[in-house]
Motif scaffolding. Sequence first.
Motif, PDB file in Angstrom:
ATOM      1  N   MET A 133       0.692  -1.143   0.054  1.00 51.07           N
ATOM      2  CA  MET A 133       0.013  -0.052  -0.042  1.00 51.07           C
ATOM      3  C   MET A 133       0.961   1.208   0.043  1.00 51.07           C
ATOM      4  O   MET A 133       1.966   1.200   0.870  1.00 51.07           O
ATOM      5  CB  MET A 133      -0.823   0.243   1.321  1.00 51.07           C
ATOM      6  N   THR A 134       0.546   2.186  -0.721  1.00 49.78           N
ATOM      7  CA  THR A 134       1.115   3.390  -0.742  1.00 49.78           C
ATOM      8  C   THR A 134       0.224   4.610  -0.559  1.00 49.78           C
ATOM      9  O   THR A 134      -0.713   4.789  -0.749  1.00 49.78           O
ATOM     10  CB  THR A 134       1.706   3.610  -2.396  1.00 49.78           C
ATOM     11  N   THR A 135       0.670   5.408   0.386  1.00 50.13           N
ATOM     12  CA  THR A 135      -0.141   6.584   0.889  1.00 50.13           C
ATOM     13  C   THR A 135       0.662   7.945   0.343  1.00 50.13           C
ATOM     14  O   THR A 135       1.873   7.928   0.721  1.00 50.13           O
ATOM     15  CB  THR A 135      -0.252   6.696   2.461  1.00 50.13           C
ATOM     16  N   THR A 136      -0.196   8.812  -0.316  1.00 50.46           N
ATOM     17  CA  THR A 136       0.349  10.098  -0.859  1.00 50.46           C
ATOM     18  C   THR A 136      -0.507  11.092   0.157  1.00 50.46           C
ATOM     19  O   THR A 136      -1.493  11.145   0.097  1.00 50.46           O
ATOM     20  CB  THR A 136       0.220  10.173  -2.166  1.00 50.46           C
ATOM     21  N   GLU A 137       0.048  12.236   0.601  1.00 50.45           N
ATOM     22  CA  GLU A 137      -0.381  13.354   1.292  1.00 50.45           C
ATOM     23  C   GLU A 137      -0.092  14.413   0.578  1.00 50.45           C
ATOM     24  O   GLU A 137       0.742  14.772  -0.324  1.00 50.45           O
ATOM     25  CB  GLU A 137       0.388  13.417   2.646  1.00 50.45           C
ATOM     26  N   THR A 191      -4.687   6.688  -0.035  1.00 47.48           N
ATOM     27  CA  THR A 191      -3.763   5.261   0.038  1.00 47.48           C
ATOM     28  C   THR A 191      -4.325   4.286  -1.107  1.00 47.48           C
ATOM     29  O   THR A 191      -5.653   4.345  -1.453  1.00 47.48           O
ATOM     30  CB  THR A 191      -3.834   4.486   1.397  1.00 47.48           C
ATOM     31  N   GLY A 251      -0.907   1.000  -5.234  1.00 42.00           N
ATOM     32  CA  GLY A 251       0.406   1.345  -5.944  1.00 42.00           C
ATOM     33  C   GLY A 251       0.376   2.794  -5.901  1.00 42.00           C
ATOM     34  O   GLY A 251      -0.237   3.534  -5.145  1.00 42.00           O
ATOM     35  N   GLU A 252       1.300   3.456  -6.966  1.00 40.44           N
ATOM     36  CA  GLU A 252       1.317   4.874  -6.923  1.00 40.44           C
ATOM     37  C   GLU A 252       0.291   5.562  -7.399  1.00 40.44           C
ATOM     38  O   GLU A 252      -0.385   5.139  -7.985  1.00 40.44           O
ATOM     39  CB  GLU A 252       2.494   5.143  -8.071  1.00 40.44           C
ATOM     40  N   ILE A 253       0.064   6.608  -6.516  1.00 46.57           N
ATOM     41  CA  ILE A 253      -1.016   7.614  -6.851  1.00 46.57           C
ATOM     42  C   ILE A 253      -0.725   8.492  -7.854  1.00 46.57           C
ATOM     43  O   ILE A 253       0.255   8.838  -7.828  1.00 46.57           O
ATOM     44  CB  ILE A 253      -1.554   8.149  -5.395  1.00 46.57           C
ATOM     45  N   ASN A 254      -1.744   8.602  -8.758  1.00 49.44           N
ATOM     46  CA  ASN A 254      -1.689   9.839  -9.667  1.00 49.44           C
ATOM     47  C   ASN A 254      -1.756  10.880  -9.311  1.00 49.44           C
ATOM     48  O   ASN A 254      -3.274  11.363  -9.193  1.00 49.44           O
ATOM     49  CB  ASN A 254      -2.421   9.197 -10.979  1.00 49.44           C
ATOM     50  N   ASP A 255      -0.802  11.846  -9.092  1.00 49.20           N
ATOM     51  CA  ASP A 255      -0.915  13.316  -8.439  1.00 49.20           C
ATOM     52  C   ASP A 255      -1.770  14.033  -9.527  1.00 49.20           C
ATOM     53  O   ASP A 255      -2.797  14.523  -8.794  1.00 49.20           O
ATOM     54  CB  ASP A 255       0.425  13.992  -8.328  1.00 49.20           C
ATOM     55  N   ARG A 301       1.032  18.396  -3.610  1.00 47.32           N
ATOM     56  CA  ARG A 301       1.585  17.216  -2.982  1.00 47.32           C
ATOM     57  C   ARG A 301       2.360  17.797  -1.648  1.00 47.32           C
ATOM     58  O   ARG A 301       3.372  18.515  -1.990  1.00 47.32           O
ATOM     59  CB  ARG A 301       2.259  16.385  -3.965  1.00 47.32           C
TER      60      ARG A 301
END
Length: 70
Positions: free
Chosen positions: A1-5, A45, A48-52, A68
């Motif tokens: 899992m990937t979390t991007t803030e 979350t 995979g990678e979240i598309n910014d 981001r």
Amino acid sequence: MTTTEYQVTGMTCGHCEMSVREEVEQIDGVETIVVSAQDGTLAVTGPGEINDALVLAAVEEAGYSAVRAR
């Protein structure tokens, strides 16, 4: 899992949080969304990678702006 803030500007209440959540949850691959108007944050979350670009466009569609977080 990937979390991007992300830092989101312009949110002031629960309705703002709901608007952002509703737009972001439409993005394929997004599993969990945590939005805080008080902190001006959005955490997304997925497996995979979240598309910014998609997240930023969704936040803009909700009526806010975001960057981001680093």
